[in-house]
Design a protein around this motif. Structure first.
Motif, PDB file in Angstrom:
ATOM      1  N   PRO A 116       0.816  -1.219   0.144  1.00  0.00           N
ATOM      2  CA  PRO A 116       0.196  -0.126  -0.082  1.00  0.00           C
ATOM      3  C   PRO A 116       0.877   1.312   0.082  1.00  0.00           C
ATOM      4  O   PRO A 116       1.885   1.326   0.738  1.00  0.00           O
ATOM      5  CB  PRO A 116      -0.923   0.000   1.225  1.00  0.00           C
ATOM      6  N   ASP A 117       0.503   2.260  -0.731  1.00  0.00           N
ATOM      7  CA  ASP A 117       1.237   3.554  -0.816  1.00  0.00           C
ATOM      8  C   ASP A 117       2.414   3.393  -1.116  1.00  0.00           C
ATOM      9  O   ASP A 117       3.579   3.978  -0.563  1.00  0.00           O
ATOM     10  CB  ASP A 117       1.167   4.338   0.631  1.00  0.00           C
ATOM     11  N   ARG A 118       2.779   2.711  -2.315  1.00  0.00           N
ATOM     12  CA  ARG A 118       4.014   2.249  -2.462  1.00  0.00           C
ATOM     13  C   ARG A 118       5.147   3.410  -2.943  1.00  0.00           C
ATOM     14  O   ARG A 118       6.290   3.221  -2.580  1.00  0.00           O
ATOM     15  CB  ARG A 118       4.252   1.176  -3.409  1.00  0.00           C
ATOM     16  N   GLU A 119       4.579   4.335  -3.350  1.00  0.00           N
ATOM     17  CA  GLU A 119       5.410   5.600  -3.617  1.00  0.00           C
ATOM     18  C   GLU A 119       6.076   6.296  -2.340  1.00  0.00           C
ATOM     19  O   GLU A 119       6.946   6.966  -2.430  1.00  0.00           O
ATOM     20  CB  GLU A 119       4.616   6.630  -4.191  1.00  0.00           C
ATOM     21  N   THR A 120       5.701   5.924  -1.138  1.00  0.00           N
ATOM     22  CA  THR A 120       6.302   6.223   0.093  1.00  0.00           C
ATOM     23  C   THR A 120       7.203   5.201   0.827  1.00  0.00           C
ATOM     24  O   THR A 120       7.898   5.494   1.501  1.00  0.00           O
ATOM     25  CB  THR A 120       5.109   6.360   1.167  1.00  0.00           C
ATOM     26  N   VAL A 121       7.425   4.010  -0.138  1.00  0.00           N
ATOM     27  CA  VAL A 121       8.471   3.186   0.481  1.00  0.00           C
ATOM     28  C   VAL A 121       9.811   3.699  -0.051  1.00  0.00           C
ATOM     29  O   VAL A 121      10.099   3.999  -1.054  1.00  0.00           O
ATOM     30  CB  VAL A 121       8.028   1.705  -0.116  1.00  0.00           C
ATOM     31  N   GLY A 197      12.976   8.397   9.600  1.00  0.00           N
ATOM     32  CA  GLY A 197      11.507   8.385   9.266  1.00  0.00           C
ATOM     33  C   GLY A 197      11.366   7.615   7.804  1.00  0.00           C
ATOM     34  O   GLY A 197      10.191   7.622   7.250  1.00  0.00           O
ATOM     35  N   SER A 198      12.513   7.062   7.295  1.00  0.00           N
ATOM     36  CA  SER A 198      12.552   6.192   6.283  1.00  0.00           C
ATOM     37  C   SER A 198      11.424   4.962   6.320  1.00  0.00           C
ATOM     38  O   SER A 198      11.547   4.243   7.403  1.00  0.00           O
ATOM     39  CB  SER A 198      13.547   5.715   5.556  1.00  0.00           C
ATOM     40  N   ARG A 199      10.685   4.773   5.383  1.00  0.00           N
ATOM     41  CA  ARG A 199       9.692   3.493   5.205  1.00  0.00           C
ATOM     42  C   ARG A 199      10.627   2.439   4.631  1.00  0.00           C
ATOM     43  O   ARG A 199      11.001   2.430   3.326  1.00  0.00           O
ATOM     44  CB  ARG A 199       8.436   3.774   4.590  1.00  0.00           C
ATOM     45  N   VAL A 200      10.568   1.215   5.183  1.00  0.00           N
ATOM     46  CA  VAL A 200      11.201   0.004   4.645  1.00  0.00           C
ATOM     47  C   VAL A 200      10.139  -1.055   4.871  1.00  0.00           C
ATOM     48  O   VAL A 200       9.822  -1.449   5.950  1.00  0.00           O
ATOM     49  CB  VAL A 200      12.507  -0.171   5.680  1.00  0.00           C
ATOM     50  N   VAL A 201      10.178  -1.862   3.816  1.00  0.00           N
ATOM     51  CA  VAL A 201       9.391  -3.046   3.507  1.00  0.00           C
ATOM     52  C   VAL A 201      10.482  -4.351   2.976  1.00  0.00           C
ATOM     53  O   VAL A 201      11.517  -4.103   2.623  1.00  0.00           O
ATOM     54  CB  VAL A 201       8.306  -2.773   2.580  1.00  0.00           C
ATOM     55  N   GLY A 202       9.661  -5.378   2.858  1.00  0.00           N
ATOM     56  CA  GLY A 202      10.738  -6.608   2.538  1.00  0.00           C
ATOM     57  C   GLY A 202       9.889  -7.577   2.261  1.00  0.00           C
ATOM     58  O   GLY A 202       8.844  -7.820   2.402  1.00  0.00           O
ATOM     59  N   CYS A 203      10.577  -8.631   1.423  1.00  0.00           N
ATOM     60  CA  CYS A 203      10.178 -10.006   0.868  1.00  0.00           C
ATOM     61  C   CYS A 203      11.275 -10.979   1.499  1.00  0.00           C
ATOM     62  O   CYS A 203      12.384 -10.657   1.698  1.00  0.00           O
ATOM     63  CB  CYS A 203       9.947 -10.053  -0.496  1.00  0.00           C
TER      64      CYS A 203
END
Length: 267
Positions: A116-121, A197-203
């Motif tokens: 969601p909101d991938r432009e903020t990742v 404040g950086s947003r980090v996701v992962g697989c």
């Protein structure tokens, strides 16, 4: 509209010091990786043929390969030089004795497309293949935000920058790797990246094959020195609130147990 796997166009930074025997393998693996559209090799004062071998491959490479030479300053400083020279919106890293896998960028881009909101990742992590066992390291998957207390912990999230692809601007905003850290500098940078404040996701898709080289700085340290450097990093993390106090204490306790075990057994 680009396909999901085309949304990340990355510069790959490779620090190299006396890696003539492995730099060709590493560079060729990057050049076979879709999504990497620029390679920057920082020759950190090598006295062997590292630079010569990079220059030879650069002449026929399908994407631009830039060779930057500098006096020996350490891996962190070499990565900082490469980051500053990168021109694309995303940056990834590889050590000169490892191999990038073909899904390194595509796998992360596909995962990013499901967030969601991938432009903020600001960064996406994957996993890696262990060179000693051939197994894929087990990390968690997230589409929201990684927990900083899980960084560098199996079952949590990777602690090495080689597992990540970062947006260039927020990565540069950290100020880069701290030269005073000769180990655990990856952990510290990732935690500082999150703290700003950086947003980090992962697989969980593996992005590189991690080899174990005898003279590697990060993988060849004696146990007492490695534990000492971990304590230095953890004390820094505590002072700067990069992890929760309970997590820092848990890791310090584990460090102490391992130290006592080494004294008793020699392992």
């Amino acid at each position: 509209m680009p396909a999901p796997y085309e949304t990340i166009r990355a510069s790959c930074v490779i620090p190299a010091y006396n890696t003539a025997e492995t730099i060709g393998r590493a560079l060729e693996s990057v050049l076979r990786t879709p999504g990497v559209e620029e390679v920057i090799v920082v020759d950190d004062g090598s006295v062997d043929e590292t630079g010569i071998r990079v220059a030879a491959l650069a002449g026929t490479a399908p994407v631009p390969v830039r060779l930057i030479r500098q006096d020996n300053s350490g891996a962190g400083a070499a990565r900082n030089t490469g980051m500053q020279a990168a021109t694309l919106d995303w940056i990834t890293f590889l050590d000169a004795d490892d191999e990038m896998l073909p899904e390194a960028i595509i796998g992360k881009a596909k995962h990013l497309a499901t967030c969601p909101d991938r432009e903020t990742v600001d960064a996406v992590h994957g996993s890696f293949v262990r060179g000693d066992t051939g197994a894929i390291a087990k990390f968690s998957e997230t589409r929201t935000q990684v927990d900083p207390d899980g960084i560098g912990r199996l079952g949590g999230f990777p602690g090495g920058v080689h597992s990540f692809v970062f947006r260039r601007e927020p990565l540069l905003a950290t100020g880069g790797f701290r030269p005073e850290l000769t180990n655990y500098e990856d952990f510290e940078l990732i935690l500082r990246f999150i703290a700003q404040g950086s947003r980090v996701v992962g697989c969980t898709a593996p992005g590189f094959h991690r080899h174990y080289t005898q003279n590697s700085l990060s993988r060849g340290l004696a146990v007492p020195k490695r534990l000492e450097l971990e304590r230095r990093f953890l004390n820094m993390a505590a002072r700067e609130d990069l992890m929760g106090k309970t997590e820092v204490m848990r890791r310090l306790l584990r460090n102490r147990v391992r130290q006592l075990h080494h004294v008793v057994t020699g392992h």
